[in-house]
Motif scaffolding. Structure first.
Motif: not given
Length: 240
Positions: A224-239
């Motif tokens: 489950l922690a890995g799933k959250v990490a996958d989520n913050y690697s895509e779209g979490f931070i953007s310009i």
């Protein structure tokens, strides 16, 4: 005739002098500001209730994460600036900026950074600055640092009871590197970049998380922690 020649020479000198004045400075100031949003609103801790993507209400109480190894790249010229000792603890109730200081001038068109702490720094917790273990972001020398912390309370959609949600995401596999395109960064011009950290994305793409459906709402290790990490690697931070 002589007067004409002198006038032409004087004009040339003025043009030459003007060109010198417009020479691109060797360095330029660059600063990064971060804004945190949830459900389209500015994040607030300890009071305001937000709606998670799954529809559950959520009151955030703590939000922190590491941004590390910041790089600026010019994909045309190949120039790259790598910030030394690049570890920044960002928190909603604390620091929300990264001052890169004076960097070599270039038309940078890519920003590269990582969420978390790289394996070398993650292997020791006797460090200072933003990696000081007293920042409440270190477990121990064996498990290293928490890369992202989100804590709060939500209303369970099944029981209608208030329940705690704890995300403490770390460990080396969950260290994620992100590349963002830049526009408008020009050599010699002081620049402030604004990054948007969208907490909704912690619960979305590629893994949809409905907190009331989770086996445990204390998320620290494992799949489950890995799933959250996958989520913050895509779209979490953007310009912004």
């Amino acid at each position: 005739m002589k007067n004409l020649i002198y006038t032409a020479l004087f004009g040339s000198l003025l043009i030459f002098s003007s060109c010198q004045d417009e020479e691109t400075p060797a360095t330029m100031a660059l600063n990064i500001e971060l804004e945190h949003v949830l459900a389209g609103q500015a994040l607030e801790l300890n009071g305001k209730s937000f709606t998670l993507p799954s529809g559950e209400d959520f009151t955030p109480k703590k939000f922190k994460y590491y941004i590390s190894n910041v790089e600026l790249r010019n994909s045309v010229s190949g120039e790259t600036y790598v910030e030394p000792e690049s570890y920044h603890l960002i928190s909603e109730d604390g620091n929300k900026s990264i001052d890169l200081g004076m960097v070599p001038s270039s038309d940078y068109d890519q920003l590269v950074f990582s969420i978390g702490v790289d394996e070398i720094a993650n292997g020791k917790t006797d460090q200072t600055g933003d990696l000081d273990p007293n920042s409440d972001m270190a477990w121990n020398w064996n498990t290293g640092y928490k890369f992202l912390v989100l804590e709060g309370e939500f209303t369970n959609s099944k029981t209608n009871e208030r329940q705690g949600l704890v995300m403490h995401i770390g460990t080396n596999p969950n260290y994620k590197t992100i590349t963002q395109p830049l526009s408008g960064v020009r050599a010699g011009k002081a620049t402030t970049l604004t990054l948007n950290s969208n907490l909704d994305e912690l619960f979305l793409d590629p893994n949809t998380l409905e907190v009331s459906e989770l086996e445990s709402t204390t998320i620290m290790f494992g799949e489950l922690a890995g799933k959250v990490a996958d989520n913050y690697s895509e779209g979490f931070i953007s310009i912004k």
